[in-house]
Design a protein around this motif. Structure first.
Motif, short mmCIF file in Angstrom:
data_model
loop_
_atom_site.label_atom_id
_atom_site.label_comp_id
_atom_site.label_asym_id
_atom_site.label_seq_id
_atom_site.Cartn_x
_atom_site.Cartn_y
_atom_site.Cartn_z
N LYS A 28 0.82 -1.19 0.00
CA LYS A 28 0.00 0.00 0.00
C LYS A 28 0.86 1.25 0.00
CE LYS A 28 -3.79 -2.24 2.47
NZ LYS A 28 -4.60 -2.27 3.70
N PRO A 29 0.38 2.35 -0.66
CA PRO A 29 1.16 3.57 -0.67
C PRO A 29 1.38 4.09 0.75
CG PRO A 29 -1.06 3.95 -1.48
CD PRO A 29 -0.91 2.48 -1.34
N GLU A 30 2.62 4.47 1.03
CA GLU A 30 2.93 5.00 2.34
C GLU A 30 2.62 6.48 2.41
OE1 GLU A 30 6.99 4.23 3.11
OE2 GLU A 30 6.80 2.05 3.03
N LYS A 31 2.20 6.92 3.57
CA LYS A 31 2.02 8.35 3.79
C LYS A 31 3.39 9.02 3.71
CE LYS A 31 0.59 11.73 7.24
NZ LYS A 31 0.03 11.96 8.59
N LYS A 32 3.47 10.10 2.95
CA LYS A 32 4.74 10.78 2.76
C LYS A 32 4.71 12.12 3.47
CE LYS A 32 5.64 8.63 -1.74
NZ LYS A 32 6.89 7.94 -1.45
N ASP A 33 5.58 12.27 4.49
CA ASP A 33 5.67 13.54 5.18
C ASP A 33 6.41 14.57 4.32
OD1 ASP A 33 4.36 12.63 7.50
OD2 ASP A 33 6.21 11.65 8.15
N SER A 34 7.33 14.06 3.50
CA SER A 34 8.06 14.94 2.59
C SER A 34 7.76 14.51 1.16
CB SER A 34 9.57 14.82 2.85
OG SER A 34 10.29 15.51 1.84
N LEU A 35 7.39 15.48 0.32
CA LEU A 35 7.07 15.16 -1.07
C LEU A 35 8.22 15.57 -1.99
CD1 LEU A 35 3.27 16.06 -1.30
CD2 LEU A 35 4.36 13.89 -0.74
N LYS A 36 9.42 15.38 -1.52
CA LYS A 36 10.61 15.69 -2.31
C LYS A 36 10.84 14.59 -3.35
CE LYS A 36 15.51 16.85 -1.81
NZ LYS A 36 16.65 16.92 -0.87
N ASP A 37 11.24 14.99 -4.55
CA ASP A 37 11.57 14.06 -5.63
C ASP A 37 10.39 13.19 -6.08
OD1 ASP A 37 14.24 14.94 -5.57
OD2 ASP A 37 14.73 13.52 -3.97
N ILE A 38 9.18 13.73 -5.99
CA ILE A 38 8.00 13.00 -6.44
C ILE A 38 7.97 12.96 -7.97
CG2 ILE A 38 5.47 13.08 -6.59
CD1 ILE A 38 6.56 12.01 -3.95
N VAL A 86 1.43 2.69 -19.62
CA VAL A 86 1.26 2.75 -18.16
C VAL A 86 2.17 1.74 -17.48
CG1 VAL A 86 -0.36 2.43 -16.24
CG2 VAL A 86 -1.07 3.69 -18.28
N GLU A 87 2.29 0.55 -18.06
CA GLU A 87 3.21 -0.44 -17.50
C GLU A 87 4.64 0.09 -17.50
OE1 GLU A 87 2.37 -3.09 -15.99
OE2 GLU A 87 0.36 -3.63 -16.71
N ASP A 88 5.02 0.82 -18.56
CA ASP A 88 6.35 1.42 -18.62
C ASP A 88 6.54 2.47 -17.53
OD1 ASP A 88 7.12 -0.14 -20.76
OD2 ASP A 88 6.72 1.38 -22.28
N LEU A 89 5.50 3.28 -17.31
CA LEU A 89 5.56 4.29 -16.25
C LEU A 89 5.75 3.63 -14.89
CD1 LEU A 89 2.74 6.75 -17.39
CD2 LEU A 89 5.20 7.22 -17.38
N ILE A 90 5.06 2.50 -14.68
CA ILE A 90 5.22 1.76 -13.43
C ILE A 90 6.66 1.30 -13.28
CG2 ILE A 90 4.58 -0.38 -12.23
CD1 ILE A 90 1.74 -0.05 -13.43
N GLN A 91 7.25 0.79 -14.36
CA GLN A 91 8.63 0.33 -14.32
C GLN A 91 9.62 1.47 -14.08
OE1 GLN A 91 9.70 -2.92 -14.36
NE2 GLN A 91 7.52 -3.32 -14.19
N GLN A 92 9.22 2.68 -14.46
CA GLN A 92 10.08 3.85 -14.23
C GLN A 92 9.98 4.37 -12.79
OE1 GLN A 92 10.29 6.91 -17.44
NE2 GLN A 92 8.94 5.53 -18.57
N GLY A 93 9.16 3.71 -11.99
CA GLY A 93 9.10 4.05 -10.58
C GLY A 93 8.33 5.31 -10.25
N VAL A 94 7.24 5.60 -11.00
CA VAL A 94 6.46 6.79 -10.67
C VAL A 94 5.79 6.62 -9.30
CG1 VAL A 94 6.07 7.40 -13.08
CG2 VAL A 94 4.41 5.95 -11.89
N ASP A 95 5.56 7.73 -8.63
CA ASP A 95 4.94 7.70 -7.31
C ASP A 95 3.42 7.75 -7.38
OD1 ASP A 95 7.36 7.96 -5.41
OD2 ASP A 95 7.70 9.55 -6.87
N VAL A 96 2.90 8.33 -8.44
CA VAL A 96 1.45 8.41 -8.64
C VAL A 96 1.17 8.41 -10.14
CG1 VAL A 96 1.45 10.93 -8.52
CG2 VAL A 96 -0.66 9.69 -8.05
N LEU A 97 0.08 7.78 -10.53
CA LEU A 97 -0.31 7.71 -11.94
C LEU A 97 -1.55 8.56 -12.19
CD1 LEU A 97 0.15 3.92 -12.75
CD2 LEU A 97 1.09 5.78 -14.12
N LEU A 98 -1.47 9.44 -13.17
CA LEU A 98 -2.63 10.19 -13.64
C LEU A 98 -2.96 9.64 -15.03
CD1 LEU A 98 -1.71 13.88 -12.68
CD2 LEU A 98 -2.65 12.05 -11.25
#
Length: 307
Positions: A28-38, A86-98
């Motif tokens: 599950k996505p973790e709560k992020k206190d810092s949104l650096k390098d998103i 979208v699968e490629d974006l997942i492989q690139q390690g995105v933090d959120v998908l729009l």
């Protein structure tokens, strides 16, 4: 490194499959206190449409304000390509998908892939039929379809013979705009012809030419987007007929055509705002905040008298 982790996590979920569609706590996505390098991944159905270009700009500019990186991919109205994108974006390690789906059914597999490793998904303008979507940011398409039908009843009178140019089959916007239109039209108008033109201007022209040949007494046309409306208008002008046309989106070409007295009206959306709201929703999800399942951007019926 993120690619390796994503693969390991995906394989682990295969072993756990069948127990529950809910991912385990570690996925599950973790709560992020810092949104650096998103890193935001944005998949757009097509950038060959001014509406989605504006939507992209809304996302990119809002992301920059928050110092987020955005990776944009263009599906080119190809549902299979979008799943791969979208699968490629997942492989690139995105933090959120729009995701702005080309097809609401086909995109489901990609949404579920993101779900399986805990990447939150926000959809824009169109929904996904399956998978967990944190929020859909869109106009009220049903309401917009009703607005168009009510305009025709007022301008042309009850029982006026109508044509309808539908969007991409399977897209939620197609279903919802058509639904809203028919809530009024089935009772107060005569929809004599309807056909898909895939939200495309050239197809709108070609389909409209065929409709005019088969239904020379058409008085009005509702197109599910402005691109099809403008294509239909070209066909109508070539035929020499006087047919009212209403589009949907409010893109620059359509607004100019309305101002010039050519296009009768457009149900104007706010694509830049939709993009901005999607980034804001993604930011809130990453911070562990609850977001509304549907975030609505206001609509306005624009006619020549409004310009």
């Amino acid at each position: 490194m993120k690619k390796i982790i994503a693969v390991i996590m995906s394989l682990s979920l295969v072993v756990l499959a069948g127990c529950s569609l809910e991912p385990p706590s570690w996925a599950k996505p973790e709560k992020k206190d810092s949104l650096k390098d998103i890193k935001i991944g944005l998949s757009v159905s097509t950038l060959n449409n001014p509406f989605f270009v504006s939507l992209k700009e809304g996302v990119v500019n809002e992301a920059k304000k928050n110092h987020f990186k955005t990776i944009v991919v263009d599906a080119q109205n190809d549902a299979a390509k979008q799943v791969n994108d979208v699968e490629d974006l997942i492989q690139q390690g995105v933090d959120v998908l729009l995701i702005n789906p080309t097809d609401s059914s086909s995109i489901s597999a990609a949404v579920e892939s993101a779900n399986s490793i805990g990447i939150p998904v926000i959809t824009l303008d169109r929904s996904s039929d399956k998978g967990k979507v944190e929020a859909l940011v869109a106009s009220d398409n049903v309401k917009g379809g009703k607005m168009a039908a009510e305009y025709f009843v007022k301008q042309l009178g009850e029982g006026a013979k109508m044509a309808e140019l539908e969007g991409v089959p399977g897209a939620s916007a197609t279903r919802e705009r058509g639904k809203g239109f028919h809530l009024v039209a089935d009772k107060q108008l005569d929809v004599a012809a309807k056909q898909s033109a895939d939200f495309d201007r050239t197809k709108g022209l070609n389909v409209m030419e065929n409709i005019i040949q088969g239904n020379p007494d058409i008085k009005g046309v509702f197109a599910h987007n402005d691109e099809m409306a403008l294509g239909a208008l070209e066909a109508i002008n070539s035929s020499g007929k006087d047919i009212a046309v209403v589009g949907f989106d409010g893109n620059d070409d359509a607004l100019a055509s309305v101002k010039a007295g050519k296009l009768s009206a457009t149900v104007a959306q706010q694509p830049i705002l939709i993009g901005q709201l999607a980034v804001q929703a993604g930011k809130d999800v990453l911070k562990g905040k609850k977001v509304e399942k549907k975030i609505a951007a206001p609509l306005k019926l624009v006619t020549k008298s409004d310009k």
